[in-house]
Design an enzyme around this catalytic site. Sequence first.
Site, short mmCIF file in Angstrom:
data_model
loop_
_atom_site.label_atom_id
_atom_site.label_comp_id
_atom_site.label_asym_id
_atom_site.label_seq_id
_atom_site.Cartn_x
_atom_site.Cartn_y
_atom_site.Cartn_z
N ARG A 41 28.95 53.41 49.34
CA ARG A 41 28.01 52.40 49.81
C ARG A 41 26.61 52.61 49.24
O ARG A 41 25.96 51.65 48.81
CB ARG A 41 27.95 52.43 51.34
CG ARG A 41 27.06 51.38 51.99
CD ARG A 41 27.61 49.98 51.81
NE ARG A 41 27.14 49.31 50.61
CZ ARG A 41 27.82 48.39 49.97
NH1 ARG A 41 29.01 48.01 50.38
NH2 ARG A 41 27.31 47.82 48.89
N LYS A 97 5.03 42.97 44.17
CA LYS A 97 5.80 42.49 45.32
C LYS A 97 7.21 43.08 45.27
O LYS A 97 8.18 42.42 44.90
CB LYS A 97 5.83 40.96 45.33
CG LYS A 97 4.45 40.34 45.49
CD LYS A 97 4.48 38.83 45.35
CE LYS A 97 3.09 38.23 45.47
NZ LYS A 97 3.08 36.77 45.26
N LYS A 151 -9.96 40.46 42.11
CA LYS A 151 -9.61 39.24 42.83
C LYS A 151 -10.82 38.71 43.59
O LYS A 151 -11.92 39.28 43.54
CB LYS A 151 -8.44 39.51 43.77
CG LYS A 151 -7.15 39.89 43.05
CD LYS A 151 -5.98 39.86 44.00
CE LYS A 151 -4.66 40.06 43.28
NZ LYS A 151 -3.50 39.85 44.16
N GLU A 165 -8.97 37.52 38.27
CA GLU A 165 -8.24 36.36 38.81
C GLU A 165 -9.21 35.21 39.04
O GLU A 165 -10.28 35.38 39.63
CB GLU A 165 -7.58 36.75 40.13
CG GLU A 165 -6.81 35.60 40.78
CD GLU A 165 -6.25 35.98 42.13
OE1 GLU A 165 -5.04 36.27 42.22
OE2 GLU A 165 -7.05 36.02 43.10
N ASP A 221 -4.51 31.58 38.72
CA ASP A 221 -3.69 31.55 39.93
C ASP A 221 -3.43 30.12 40.41
O ASP A 221 -4.37 29.39 40.73
CB ASP A 221 -4.38 32.35 41.04
CG ASP A 221 -3.51 32.49 42.27
OD1 ASP A 221 -2.28 32.66 42.13
OD2 ASP A 221 -4.06 32.43 43.39
#
Length: 305
Positions: free
Chosen positions: A122, A157, A189, A218, A239
């Site tokens: 597993r 992410k 940012k 950004e 963005d």
Amino acid sequence: MKDPARPGFSFQAGEKHSVATAAPSGLFARGIADDARRALAEDVGDGDLTAGLVPENRRASAAVIARERASISGRPWFDEVFHQLNHRVVIDWRVADGGIIGVDEVVCEVRGPARAVLTGERTALNFLQLLSAVATRTRAYTDAVAGTAVRILDTRKTIPGLRLAQKYAVTTGGAENHRIGLFDGILIKENHIAVAGGIKPAVEAAKAKGPGPLIEVEVEHLHQCEEALDAGPDRLLLDNFSVADLSAAVATRNVRAPKVHLEASGGVTLETVRDIAETGVEFISVGSLTKDIRAIDLSMRLNLR
């Protein structure tokens, strides 16, 4: 040949090999053993009570079968799981990381002490299914922009604790890594800009640290591009720009600061990525390469001997 993830351990690379298989070099290799150790610890704990019912000298063989078409990734993690359980487990791989496997095709065969094969099944499959899912989705994006000059990037992410594993899988799917973490690249940012007192002061502060990491700014609106370009970063992250605004940003960059690269990000899908690539940006970052993914359907068929 030395595997940096396993100090003092030597192996010979090759398609048919024991679990002491070739592993990714450099940064990616560092976490393989730790990832496998943590995964086994949470699953096995003080011992596999069910596998303990099998006679100690019993051997087993098993085949991992793909239930859907996929780009395989995660061989080193799969191998490391069995290596930590028992050195006598042998794995015969039928496909390299980054290779494509079809429905009902054999991915690999596992042979060795039955207890180790049963205990590791597993955990090893969890790694292989997850990382193959990342590679498969990544391959879809890189295929979608084939023939353009754009490069697909991942993001931060990622699943906590598995960032390097997922970023490795991205590379096997044909894309590239953005910064690994906050330590190897500067991405300025909106909140950073506000605290620093503007784009120019923020970029100047970054440059004052000396040459080294990428400096990226950004921007969220087209009217910010000129100010950001004039500040002289290495790259702008555009963005959630529309395709029209991306094209306009490329035109402005070409005149004002042709050496600055442009990266499109935000809301990128397989349906839109080609149009974005054709605007002339150099990079497209896609968060969904490593999040919101569905594990590839793989199963292990066991035979006891």
